[in-house]
Structure formats: C-alpha cells, structure tokens
Design a protein around this motif. Structure first.
Motif, PDB file in Angstrom:
ATOM      1  N   ALA A 225      30.291 -36.098  56.691  1.00  0.00           N
ATOM      2  CA  ALA A 225      31.318 -34.786  56.929  1.00  0.00           C
ATOM      3  C   ALA A 225      32.057 -34.275  56.460  1.00  0.00           C
ATOM      4  CB  ALA A 225      32.173 -35.344  58.310  1.00  0.00           C
ATOM      5  N   LYS A 226      32.175 -32.592  56.787  1.00  0.00           N
ATOM      6  CA  LYS A 226      32.814 -32.029  55.678  1.00  0.00           C
ATOM      7  C   LYS A 226      34.399 -31.357  55.884  1.00  0.00           C
ATOM      8  CE  LYS A 226      29.155 -28.944  53.973  1.00  0.00           C
ATOM      9  NZ  LYS A 226      28.635 -27.587  53.522  1.00  0.00           N
ATOM     10  N   LEU A 227      34.934 -32.132  54.739  1.00  0.00           N
ATOM     11  CA  LEU A 227      36.796 -32.370  55.093  1.00  0.00           C
ATOM     12  C   LEU A 227      37.256 -30.554  54.979  1.00  0.00           C
ATOM     13  CD1 LEU A 227      39.653 -33.172  55.264  1.00  0.00           C
ATOM     14  CD2 LEU A 227      39.989 -33.332  53.131  1.00  0.00           C
ATOM     15  N   LEU A 228      38.063 -30.157  56.104  1.00  0.00           N
ATOM     16  CA  LEU A 228      37.617 -28.443  55.831  1.00  0.00           C
ATOM     17  C   LEU A 228      39.265 -28.565  56.504  1.00  0.00           C
ATOM     18  CD1 LEU A 228      34.770 -27.117  58.156  1.00  0.00           C
ATOM     19  CD2 LEU A 228      35.142 -27.173  55.631  1.00  0.00           C
ATOM     20  N   MET A 229      40.354 -27.262  55.896  1.00  0.00           N
ATOM     21  CA  MET A 229      41.753 -26.908  55.961  1.00  0.00           C
ATOM     22  C   MET A 229      41.593 -25.036  55.977  1.00  0.00           C
ATOM     23  SD  MET A 229      43.913 -28.987  53.195  1.00  0.00           S
ATOM     24  CE  MET A 229      42.867 -30.671  54.108  1.00  0.00           C
ATOM     25  N   HIS A 230      42.762 -24.404  56.241  1.00  0.00           N
ATOM     26  CA  HIS A 230      43.286 -23.864  56.378  1.00  0.00           C
ATOM     27  C   HIS A 230      42.805 -23.624  54.602  1.00  0.00           C
ATOM     28  CE1 HIS A 230      45.884 -19.921  56.178  1.00  0.00           C
ATOM     29  NE2 HIS A 230      45.096 -19.249  57.264  1.00  0.00           N
ATOM     30  N   GLU A 231      42.896 -22.509  54.567  1.00  0.00           N
ATOM     31  CA  GLU A 231      43.359 -22.881  52.746  1.00  0.00           C
ATOM     32  C   GLU A 231      44.980 -22.304  51.931  1.00  0.00           C
ATOM     33  OE1 GLU A 231      41.935 -18.721  51.988  1.00  0.00           O
ATOM     34  OE2 GLU A 231      43.345 -17.201  52.717  1.00  0.00           O
TER      35      GLU A 231
ATOM     36  N   GLY B 121      36.004 -27.345  52.126  1.00  0.00           N
ATOM     37  CA  GLY B 121      35.585 -26.158  52.431  1.00  0.00           C
ATOM     38  C   GLY B 121      36.817 -26.001  52.759  1.00  0.00           C
ATOM     39  N   THR B 122      37.244 -24.572  52.671  1.00  0.00           N
ATOM     40  CA  THR B 122      38.641 -23.738  53.780  1.00  0.00           C
ATOM     41  C   THR B 122      38.052 -22.666  54.540  1.00  0.00           C
ATOM     42  OG1 THR B 122      39.229 -22.340  51.961  1.00  0.00           O
ATOM     43  CG2 THR B 122      39.510 -24.145  51.817  1.00  0.00           C
ATOM     44  N   LEU B 123      39.047 -22.923  55.253  1.00  0.00           N
ATOM     45  CA  LEU B 123      39.343 -21.772  56.705  1.00  0.00           C
ATOM     46  C   LEU B 123      40.352 -20.739  56.317  1.00  0.00           C
ATOM     47  CD1 LEU B 123      38.664 -25.069  59.136  1.00  0.00           C
ATOM     48  CD2 LEU B 123      37.046 -23.374  57.942  1.00  0.00           C
TER      49      LEU B 123
ATOM     50  N   LEU C   4      26.289 -40.179  68.228  1.00  0.00           N
ATOM     51  CA  LEU C   4      27.119 -39.128  67.164  1.00  0.00           C
ATOM     52  C   LEU C   4      26.971 -38.809  65.673  1.00  0.00           C
ATOM     53  CD1 LEU C   4      30.496 -38.259  69.196  1.00  0.00           C
ATOM     54  CD2 LEU C   4      28.352 -37.650  70.155  1.00  0.00           C
ATOM     55  N   LYS C   5      26.816 -37.094  65.643  1.00  0.00           N
ATOM     56  CA  LYS C   5      26.745 -37.385  64.204  1.00  0.00           C
ATOM     57  C   LYS C   5      27.988 -36.192  64.042  1.00  0.00           C
ATOM     58  CE  LYS C   5      24.012 -35.347  60.219  1.00  0.00           C
ATOM     59  NZ  LYS C   5      25.625 -34.506  59.336  1.00  0.00           N
ATOM     60  N   VAL C   6      29.742 -36.604  63.019  1.00  0.00           N
ATOM     61  CA  VAL C   6      30.572 -36.535  62.603  1.00  0.00           C
ATOM     62  C   VAL C   6      30.070 -35.174  61.173  1.00  0.00           C
ATOM     63  CG1 VAL C   6      32.672 -36.316  61.614  1.00  0.00           C
ATOM     64  CG2 VAL C   6      31.733 -37.723  63.602  1.00  0.00           C
ATOM     65  N   LYS C   7      30.361 -33.462  61.778  1.00  0.00           N
ATOM     66  CA  LYS C   7      30.330 -32.279  61.029  1.00  0.00           C
ATOM     67  C   LYS C   7      30.835 -32.140  59.772  1.00  0.00           C
ATOM     68  CE  LYS C   7      27.273 -27.866  61.214  1.00  0.00           C
ATOM     69  NZ  LYS C   7      26.764 -27.692  62.189  1.00  0.00           N
ATOM     70  N   PHE C   8      32.253 -32.634  60.772  1.00  0.00           N
ATOM     71  CA  PHE C   8      33.599 -31.770  60.368  1.00  0.00           C
ATOM     72  C   PHE C   8      34.769 -32.860  60.466  1.00  0.00           C
ATOM     73  CE2 PHE C   8      31.624 -27.939  62.051  1.00  0.00           C
ATOM     74  CZ  PHE C   8      30.714 -27.442  61.037  1.00  0.00           C
ATOM     75  N   ILE C   9      35.546 -32.727  59.813  1.00  0.00           N
ATOM     76  CA  ILE C   9      36.733 -33.279  59.934  1.00  0.00           C
ATOM     77  C   ILE C   9      37.897 -32.030  59.144  1.00  0.00           C
ATOM     78  CG2 ILE C   9      38.823 -35.173  58.940  1.00  0.00           C
ATOM     79  CD1 ILE C   9      36.168 -36.877  58.330  1.00  0.00           C
ATOM     80  N   VAL C  10      38.998 -31.583  60.532  1.00  0.00           N
ATOM     81  CA  VAL C  10      39.874 -30.616  59.997  1.00  0.00           C
ATOM     82  C   VAL C  10      41.163 -30.529  60.518  1.00  0.00           C
ATOM     83  CG1 VAL C  10      40.446 -28.358  61.109  1.00  0.00           C
ATOM     84  CG2 VAL C  10      37.913 -29.204  61.053  1.00  0.00           C
ATOM     85  N   ASN C  11      41.911 -30.526  60.016  1.00  0.00           N
ATOM     86  CA  ASN C  11      43.072 -30.623  59.213  1.00  0.00           C
ATOM     87  C   ASN C  11      43.842 -29.233  60.184  1.00  0.00           C
ATOM     88  OD1 ASN C  11      43.162 -32.193  56.881  1.00  0.00           O
ATOM     89  ND2 ASN C  11      43.562 -33.321  58.336  1.00  0.00           N
ATOM     90  N   THR C  12      44.306 -28.892  60.787  1.00  0.00           N
ATOM     91  CA  THR C  12      45.426 -27.804  61.437  1.00  0.00           C
ATOM     92  C   THR C  12      46.423 -27.678  60.813  1.00  0.00           C
ATOM     93  OG1 THR C  12      46.675 -29.362  63.106  1.00  0.00           O
ATOM     94  CG2 THR C  12      45.053 -28.600  64.001  1.00  0.00           C
ATOM     95  N   HIS C  13      46.787 -28.823  60.074  1.00  0.00           N
ATOM     96  CA  HIS C  13      48.127 -28.382  58.853  1.00  0.00           C
ATOM     97  C   HIS C  13      48.401 -28.573  57.746  1.00  0.00           C
ATOM     98  CE1 HIS C  13      50.512 -29.326  62.441  1.00  0.00           C
ATOM     99  NE2 HIS C  13      51.285 -29.638  61.282  1.00  0.00           N
TER     100      HIS C  13
END
Length: 122
Positions: free
Chosen positions: A77-83, A111-113, A49-58
């Motif tokens: 991988a891009k680390l993403l979370m809500h702004e 980046g932010t979501l 697999l290729k990990v594209k994103f690491i996402v935090n729900t909060h």
C-alpha cells in the motif's frame, strides 16, 4: 463501494476502510491505533481485499499514530498525505498529545496529495 468505520485510539478518531466490491481494491484512512489495523487486517482477509492506499487526512498524531504498523501489515500500500502534512509528519509524535494518542514515528509518505487529487479504487 463499501465502508467500515472504526473509532480508534484515545481520541476516537474514525479509522476507515473503504473498498470496491468488484475489484477488491481498498484504502485505509487515518490508522488510529493497532487494534483498528488488526480489525482491518481481519476484514481484508475475510473479503480478500488488496489495500492500495493508506491515507492520512492530516498530520495530527491521532490520525498518523500507527502508519508504521499499517505499512508493515500492508507493505504494498502507498502511504499518502497532503504535501503540507508531510512536512510536519512527526512533529507531534513526542508531544503530550502524541503520547496520549500512542503515536509511533511514521515513515515518510510514498507520495503526496494536493487539493483536487483523486484516488481510484476499482
């Protein structure tokens, strides 16, 4: 889509690995502890697999505890979370809750979501 759920850390947060079987693109959600990331590393290797994103729900430390470890393991991988979460990202790290969660300081997100944003795998 495939889903792997790993109860992780002192608070048993659900760390997720989600991937598209065709494209092999994947995302990690809420890296809760190093053991969970190591288990994900194993699955990523076995499934190619290729990990594209690491996402935090909060931003609570049980959900962000090992963002730094995950980013080291999957540097593309891009680390993403809500702004709003990004504004308080390391607030809880040195608290008693952060210590119980084994939280490390997190790097700032790539980046932010916002509500309604969509992430695509495959």
């Amino acid at each position: 889509m495939k889903l792997m759920i790993i109860p992780a850390g002192a608070f048993l947060v659900n760390t997720l690995l989600i991937w598209d079987e065709s494209s092999k693109e994947a995302m990690i959600v809420d890296p809760g502890d190093k053991a969970a990331v190591e288990e994900i590393e194993d699955r990523v290797s076995r499934e190619n697999l290729k990990v594209k994103f690491i996402v935090n729900t909060h931003e609570h430390p049980d959900h962000t505890a090992v963002n730094s470890w995950a980013k080291l393991s999957f540097p593309d991988a891009k680390l993403l979370m809500h702004e709003e979460a990004a504004k308080n990202l390391n607030f809880w790290t040195e608290s008693e809750i952060g210590e119980l969660a084994g939280a490390e300081y997190s790097p700032q997100p790539d980046g932010t979501l916002r509500e309604g944003d969509e992430l695509t795998l495959g």
